[in-house]
Design an enzyme around this catalytic site. Sequence first.
Site, PDB file in Angstrom:
ATOM      1  N   GLU A 183       0.847  -1.198   0.000  1.00 23.66           N
ATOM      2  CA  GLU A 183       0.000   0.000   0.000  1.00 23.66           C
ATOM      3  C   GLU A 183       0.880   1.244   0.000  1.00 23.66           C
ATOM      4  O   GLU A 183       0.703   2.149  -0.806  1.00 23.66           O
ATOM      5  CB  GLU A 183      -0.902  -0.010   1.230  1.00 23.66           C
ATOM      6  N   HIS A 184       1.814   1.303   0.930  1.00 24.99           N
ATOM      7  CA  HIS A 184       2.769   2.414   1.020  1.00 24.99           C
ATOM      8  C   HIS A 184       4.176   1.859   0.813  1.00 24.99           C
ATOM      9  O   HIS A 184       4.554   0.873   1.446  1.00 24.99           O
ATOM     10  CB  HIS A 184       2.720   3.086   2.392  1.00 24.99           C
TER      11      HIS A 184
END
Length: 473
Positions: free
Chosen positions: A363-364
């Site tokens: 996601e990050h």
Amino acid sequence: MSLRPGRAHPLAASPLHTPLPARPRPQLRLSTSTSCAAMKSYRLSELSDAEVGGLKARPRIDFSSIFGTVNPIVEDVRMRGDAAVKDYTVKFDKVALDDVVVRVSDLPDVELDPAVKEAFDVAYDNIYAFHVSQKLPEKTVENMKGVRCKRITRCIGSVGLYVPGGTAVLPSTALMLAVPAQIAGCKTVVLATPPSRDGSICKEVLYCAKKAGVTHVLKAGGAQAISAMAWGTVSCPKVEKIFGPGNQYVTAAKMILQNSEAMVSIDMPAGPSEVLVIADKYANPVHVAADLLSQAEHGPDSQVVLVVAGDGVDLGAIEAEVSKQCSALPRGEFASKALGHSFTVFAKDMVEAISFSNMYAPEHLIINVKDAEQWEDLVENAGSVFLGQWTPESVGDYASGTNHVLPTYGYARMYSGVSLNSFLKYITVQSLSEEGLRSLGPHVAKMAEVEGLEAHRRAVTLRLQDIEATVTV
């Protein structure tokens, strides 16, 4: 998005999808720690392809029992509307509501502490600037003489935005969802968020909602809020697409409703929050530890991965900082549990590190290495990327301008985060002149003949006959 007290993120592409059992991770533990922040460690060069592949598996979420709980709520709200929402709000939030929905235009302006107001105003300006830049000009293409095609943009008429309550207030999520809806021009914007014990809504959420053009606030959370927006009630407008985070019950409701008679779509599938940090010997251990913990504190199901690139990294210093900072966090218990199923990977160099990250599809993705910008082109799969030592993931969560509603659970391989496009739809338009049909028509008629679709062929040939008759006269 993530299944955390905050933003939610992708996990299942349809309500019929249940994640496959995760492959067991290789039992090649290189180091252990008795601290509250122990993470398993693996060296990529010592793992088989199957073992490396096993590292990308996320903790499994079993939705079978959750569906059994959520389905009756979805149907109850469909049948009883506002009354059902009120009953579930009493049951789950311990609040008796007089009104389920309020119109934002009827609310007084919200008074905030000046410093708080300034922070959210700066965030709004940056989010607005980044998302308005995503507008594309309409183009008309003449593919052949007299044959013109274009794509026009229209907003989704009504949207629902879910802003979780839980253990933390999340006005930042209100901005992330409402600002692109405002830019897109969505006419009806319903923001759902759980009420506090006195029946009120977090004033920061209300401030952001009003500033970003929300039209209605639904004072409810959980599956009942998602259901109310999807079906519509006497007081809650029905929406056409639902966005935003939530726990497993919120996610299950979105999954169920997107393939139901409600005819509602959702932003993306959702799972727990996650971050992958690539660090080299130049990375500050204090910064690396802080970045890992900034995701771990979201909840015990969050996942953090540290990828050590090359030699010379002081892993002991990073582990010591993680333990030190974790013990000082108000949500340190959540962070500690998350770190318990997280891990460290040793890569021989940056190419191997980014290759692993692309497989994991976080996601990050934080690239905290020297000259981080030079590695951007190698990144294939990530929700959002944070380059260099001065770019913590927190800035993207709040105010850099990018959106923090992002794909998790490996869905960054095929999903994008929320953007202006998420609130738009594109309609293609074609326009032919007489000359255009004379040129293109015979080819279309021949293709229809090949496919055995006579009515298609005649829709062209009858017009061509009219053209020829006019020319003859």
